[in-house]
Structures are given as structure tokens and as C-alpha cells.
Design a protein around this motif. Structure first.
Motif, PDB file in Angstrom:
ATOM      1  N   PHE A  37       0.857  -1.176   0.000  1.00 45.21           N
ATOM      2  CA  PHE A  37       0.000   0.000   0.000  1.00 45.21           C
ATOM      3  C   PHE A  37       0.897   1.232   0.000  1.00 45.21           C
ATOM      4  O   PHE A  37       1.864   1.302   0.753  1.00 45.21           O
ATOM      5  CB  PHE A  37      -0.890   0.014   1.244  1.00 45.21           C
ATOM      6  CG  PHE A  37      -1.954  -1.034   1.227  1.00 45.21           C
ATOM      7  CD1 PHE A  37      -3.214  -0.742   0.724  1.00 45.21           C
ATOM      8  CD2 PHE A  37      -1.701  -2.309   1.709  1.00 45.21           C
ATOM      9  CE1 PHE A  37      -4.208  -1.705   0.707  1.00 45.21           C
ATOM     10  CE2 PHE A  37      -2.690  -3.280   1.697  1.00 45.21           C
ATOM     11  CZ  PHE A  37      -3.938  -2.977   1.193  1.00 45.21           C
ATOM     12  N   MET A  38       0.565   2.188  -0.846  1.00 42.89           N
ATOM     13  CA  MET A  38       1.397   3.379  -0.964  1.00 42.89           C
ATOM     14  C   MET A  38       0.514   4.625  -0.957  1.00 42.89           C
ATOM     15  O   MET A  38      -0.713   4.534  -0.977  1.00 42.89           O
ATOM     16  CB  MET A  38       2.211   3.305  -2.267  1.00 42.89           C
ATOM     17  CG  MET A  38       3.132   2.106  -2.322  1.00 42.89           C
ATOM     18  SD  MET A  38       4.030   1.965  -3.857  1.00 42.89           S
ATOM     19  CE  MET A  38       5.124   3.350  -3.721  1.00 42.89           C
ATOM     20  N   GLY A  39       1.156   5.765  -0.945  1.00 42.31           N
ATOM     21  CA  GLY A  39       0.483   7.041  -1.133  1.00 42.31           C
ATOM     22  C   GLY A  39      -0.604   7.350  -0.132  1.00 42.31           C
ATOM     23  O   GLY A  39      -0.420   7.245   1.075  1.00 42.31           O
ATOM     24  N   GLU A  40      -1.752   7.722  -0.658  1.00 46.75           N
ATOM     25  CA  GLU A  40      -2.886   8.157   0.160  1.00 46.75           C
ATOM     26  C   GLU A  40      -3.338   7.074   1.132  1.00 46.75           C
ATOM     27  O   GLU A  40      -3.779   7.379   2.245  1.00 46.75           O
ATOM     28  CB  GLU A  40      -4.044   8.579  -0.748  1.00 46.75           C
ATOM     29  CG  GLU A  40      -5.225   9.178  -0.021  1.00 46.75           C
ATOM     30  CD  GLU A  40      -4.949  10.545   0.601  1.00 46.75           C
ATOM     31  OE1 GLU A  40      -5.732  10.953   1.476  1.00 46.75           O
ATOM     32  OE2 GLU A  40      -3.963  11.207   0.218  1.00 46.75           O
ATOM     33  N   SER A  41      -3.231   5.813   0.761  1.00 44.25           N
ATOM     34  CA  SER A  41      -3.613   4.713   1.659  1.00 44.25           C
ATOM     35  C   SER A  41      -2.787   4.749   2.940  1.00 44.25           C
ATOM     36  O   SER A  41      -3.323   4.581   4.040  1.00 44.25           O
ATOM     37  CB  SER A  41      -3.435   3.362   0.976  1.00 44.25           C
ATOM     38  OG  SER A  41      -4.302   3.234  -0.117  1.00 44.25           O
ATOM     39  N   GLN A  42      -1.487   4.967   2.809  1.00 41.81           N
ATOM     40  CA  GLN A  42      -0.629   5.045   3.990  1.00 41.81           C
ATOM     41  C   GLN A  42      -1.026   6.236   4.855  1.00 41.81           C
ATOM     42  O   GLN A  42      -1.133   6.126   6.072  1.00 41.81           O
ATOM     43  CB  GLN A  42       0.841   5.170   3.586  1.00 41.81           C
ATOM     44  CG  GLN A  42       1.426   3.902   3.040  1.00 41.81           C
ATOM     45  CD  GLN A  42       2.925   4.016   2.820  1.00 41.81           C
ATOM     46  OE1 GLN A  42       3.538   5.065   3.006  1.00 41.81           O
ATOM     47  NE2 GLN A  42       3.525   2.913   2.415  1.00 41.81           N
ATOM     48  N   HIS A  43      -1.250   7.361   4.226  1.00 43.68           N
ATOM     49  CA  HIS A  43      -1.609   8.581   4.949  1.00 43.68           C
ATOM     50  C   HIS A  43      -2.932   8.405   5.696  1.00 43.68           C
ATOM     51  O   HIS A  43      -3.058   8.778   6.863  1.00 43.68           O
ATOM     52  CB  HIS A  43      -1.686   9.761   3.972  1.00 43.68           C
ATOM     53  CG  HIS A  43      -2.115  11.029   4.600  1.00 43.68           C
ATOM     54  ND1 HIS A  43      -1.310  11.754   5.450  1.00 43.68           N
ATOM     55  CD2 HIS A  43      -3.289  11.704   4.519  1.00 43.68           C
ATOM     56  CE1 HIS A  43      -1.966  12.818   5.869  1.00 43.68           C
ATOM     57  NE2 HIS A  43      -3.168  12.820   5.322  1.00 43.68           N
ATOM     58  N   ARG A  44      -3.913   7.822   5.031  1.00 47.00           N
ATOM     59  CA  ARG A  44      -5.236   7.650   5.660  1.00 47.00           C
ATOM     60  C   ARG A  44      -5.192   6.695   6.841  1.00 47.00           C
ATOM     61  O   ARG A  44      -5.786   6.961   7.873  1.00 47.00           O
ATOM     62  CB  ARG A  44      -6.253   7.188   4.639  1.00 47.00           C
ATOM     63  CG  ARG A  44      -6.552   8.289   3.651  1.00 47.00           C
ATOM     64  CD  ARG A  44      -7.886   8.121   3.050  1.00 47.00           C
ATOM     65  NE  ARG A  44      -8.070   9.211   2.091  1.00 47.00           N
ATOM     66  CZ  ARG A  44      -9.194   9.822   1.938  1.00 47.00           C
ATOM     67  NH1 ARG A  44     -10.231   9.480   2.659  1.00 47.00           N
ATOM     68  NH2 ARG A  44      -9.302  10.781   1.051  1.00 47.00           N
ATOM     69  N   LEU A  45      -4.501   5.564   6.700  1.00 50.71           N
ATOM     70  CA  LEU A  45      -4.445   4.622   7.814  1.00 50.71           C
ATOM     71  C   LEU A  45      -3.635   5.206   8.971  1.00 50.71           C
ATOM     72  O   LEU A  45      -4.004   5.050  10.134  1.00 50.71           O
ATOM     73  CB  LEU A  45      -3.871   3.278   7.375  1.00 50.71           C
ATOM     74  CG  LEU A  45      -3.935   2.163   8.424  1.00 50.71           C
ATOM     75  CD1 LEU A  45      -5.367   1.927   8.921  1.00 50.71           C
ATOM     76  CD2 LEU A  45      -3.333   0.886   7.877  1.00 50.71           C
TER      77      LEU A  45
END
Length: 151
Positions: A37-45
Motif C-alpha cells: 500500500f502506498m500514497g494516500e492509503s498510507q496517509h489515511r491509515l
């Protein structure tokens, strides 16, 4: 057979081509492809876990008013929890090289050739980086020296 420049008793490193060939040979059993998982997924979690940790701490009486530097704890622990979740999910969804080749229709095994090239290039880069730093290592490694014998 050792060359004239080789020290007796010291191991000789294999060449990048040799180790690359060995790694490619081991691919069917040792290489797995995992999700990342990269990008926005990392930020959201990570944001979810920051909110979760803040709420749990606040319920225990720990807030930024009582602990002004708590944001460092919150951020670092949110990253640890995020990485734990993503690592667990990634490990549960592994694919072997043969499965990836089948899924992508890679009959001439171009994936393996690309991986060979990348492995060899990265091995050579890692070796060059180490060689650039080797002169400073004896001083850094002095803590590992055998203690002097007491007389």
C-alpha cells in the motif's frame, strides 16, 4: 585457486554474476510478490491510528495540555500500527514467480530477465557503496576488537 594478491585464509567473495545466477535459480522457491500500500492509503491509515491513539490517551488523561510533546509518541506509534497492518495484509497475499508469469502471460520469462538485471545492478551498487566507506570502518569497528591480554 588463489591469486597472488589473495591473502591466505581469507574468504574470496563471489562475483556479482555468480550470486545473481544463484538468486535467479532460487526464484521459484524463494521469490514472492507481495502487495504494498502506498500514497494516500498510507496517509489515511496513519491518520486513523493517530486519531485512535489520541482518543485512547485522552481517555486516560494524557493530552497535549498535560504532555506537550505527546504528538511525537502519537505519530511514531501510528506509523508502527500502520506498518503492522499493511505488513500483515501483504504477507497474507503472496504470489510466486510462476503465478505472476502465468497471470501476466510472460511466456519468455522476461520478468526473470528484468529481475536478473536489477539484482546484478543493485549488488554492484551496494558493493561500490561499501567500498567507498571501507577505509573508515576500522575506527568504527574498534569496539569489536579482541581485548588486550592482561599481563
Amino acid at each position: 585457486m588463489p591469486g597472488n594478491n589473495d591473502s591466505p585464509g581469507l574468504p574470496r567473495p563471489s562475483q556479482p554474476d555468480d550470486v545473481t545466477a544463484e538468486l535467479v535459480r532460487l526464484m521459484p522457491s524463494d521469490l514472492v510478490f507481495v502487495m504494498r500500500f502506498m500514497g494516500e492509503s498510507q496517509h489515511r491509515l496513519q491518520g486513523h491510528f493517530q486519531d485512535f491513539i489520541r482518543a485512547e490517551l485522552a481517555a486516560s488523561g494524557v493530552t497535549t495540555e498535560t504532555h506537550p510533546m505527546i504528538h511525537l509518541f502519537v505519530e511514531s506509534h501510528a506509523i508502527l500500527l500502520r506498518d503492522f497492518v499493511f505488513s500483515g495484509v501483504s504477507l497474507s497475499r503472496q504470489f510466486r514467480i510462476a503465478e505472476i508469469e502465468h497471470l501476466t502471460g510472460d511466456t519468455p520469462s522476461m520478468i526473470r530477465v528484468d529481475i536478473w538485471d536489477q539484482l546484478k545492478s543493485h549488488i554492484e551498487t551496494a558493493e561500490k557503496q561499501f567500498q567507498k566507506q571501507v577505509d573508515g570502518l576500522p575506527g568504527l569497528l574498534s569496539a569489536f576488537e579482541k581485548p588486550a591480554e592482561k599481563k
